[in-house]
Design an enzyme around this catalytic site. Structure first.
Site, PDB file in Angstrom:
ATOM      1  N   ASP A 261      69.817  21.593 -60.342  1.00 31.25           N
ATOM      2  CA  ASP A 261      68.711  21.091 -59.531  1.00 31.25           C
ATOM      3  C   ASP A 261      67.410  21.225 -60.316  1.00 31.25           C
ATOM      4  O   ASP A 261      66.810  22.298 -60.380  1.00 31.25           O
ATOM      5  CB  ASP A 261      68.627  21.865 -58.208  1.00 31.25           C
TER       6      ASP A 261
ATOM      7  N   LYS B 298      66.155  15.319 -54.107  1.00 29.86           N
ATOM      8  CA  LYS B 298      66.083  16.486 -53.213  1.00 29.86           C
ATOM      9  C   LYS B 298      64.636  16.699 -52.783  1.00 29.86           C
ATOM     10  O   LYS B 298      63.719  16.565 -53.585  1.00 29.86           O
ATOM     11  CB  LYS B 298      66.641  17.701 -53.962  1.00 29.86           C
TER      12      LYS B 298
ATOM     13  N   LYS C  81      69.344  15.143 -50.728  1.00 31.83           N
ATOM     14  CA  LYS C  81      69.507  16.517 -50.252  1.00 31.83           C
ATOM     15  C   LYS C  81      68.238  16.922 -49.520  1.00 31.83           C
ATOM     16  O   LYS C  81      67.137  16.836 -50.067  1.00 31.83           O
ATOM     17  CB  LYS C  81      69.783  17.478 -51.409  1.00 31.83           C
TER      18      LYS C  81
END
Length: 247
Positions: free
Chosen positions: A99, A173, A207
């Site tokens: 990430d 995300k 996400k």
């Protein structure tokens, strides 16, 4: 719905942020890893220095839990070379998901080529090693137009440079959970920001991180089209309780 397979159980505090010793912080991280194993969550999201620990615990338990870690966290201002180096080490240690915090401040300053290059190079590294790559855009630091533009930028870089079968392995995300907002405004995912991301990052996955506090809120996000939810209260959400933490 097996909501546990949408939940990335998350513990990302350093000992300094938690105000505790290194040994105490390792104990908390270990407890999060064990809980994720026991509860059957999709993934445990931890700092890079705990990836090897998680790998061993998961192997010892013969668990299918996957491991995610954060790169250039939480500001995202590291150089491309630094991000690649940190990601390479995380891969060696056994991380499954990477990430990356996008350099959203550079994006806001109009340094678009820098952002395009980091998305390209870091995504290439992750996909070449069969990892899932997520790009954290930090929605609380962006206005609506910037959320739309940065989501679309990530999508366009991925679609221009990688095969269609790779799209499912690249996410946009929402948040780090560590951004300090003014006037106690939300610093994580909201329905409004997630809709903007879904509309502009598709076909990439989304996400929702931070701000999801109840089972019903999690279900609402999933019904919108979110594929993962990041939370430090995964067990509470899965059990129908209200999360006490903001992330």
């Amino acid at each position: 719905m097996n909501i546990k397979q949408f939940l990335d159980s998350t513990y990302l505090k350093t000992e300094q942020q938690a105000g505790i010793s290194e040994a105490q912080n390792k104990k908390i991280a270990s407890a999060f890893i064990q809980e994720a194993i026991d509860e059957g969550f999709k993934l445990i999201m931890i700092r890079p220095n705990y990836v090897s620990l998680a790998k061993k615990m998961i192997a010892d338990a013969n668990s299918k839990l996957t491991i995610g870690t954060v790169i250039s966290f939480p500001e995202g201002i590291n150089s491309i070379e630094e991000k690649l180096e940190e990601a390479t080490q995380a891969i060696k240690n056994g991380a499954d998901d990477l990430d990356f915090v996008c350099n959203y401040e550079a994006f806001k300053l109009g340094e678009i080529n820098l952002v395009k290059n980091e998305i390209l190079e870091c995504t290439r590294l992750g996909l070449a090693n069969n990892k899932i790559v997520k790009w954290i855009i930090e929605v609380a630091a962006l206005n609506s137009n910037q959320i739309i533009q940065l989501s679309a930028l990530i999508k366009n870089v991925v679609m221009a440079n990688f095969k269609e079968e790779c799209y499912k392995d690249v996410f946009v995300k929402s948040s780090t959970g560590f951004y300090k907002t003014q006037d106690n405004l939300p610093n994580g995912a909201t329905i409004e920001t997630i809709i903007m991301m879904l509309e502009n990052a598709s076909p990439l996955a989304i996400k929702a991180a931070g701000g999801v506090k109840t089972y019903n809120e999690a279900v609402a996000m999933i019904q919108l089209g979110v594929k993962r939810i990041g939370t430090s209260s995964a067990k509470a959400i899965a059990n129908g309780e209200t999360a006490l933490n903001n992330y």
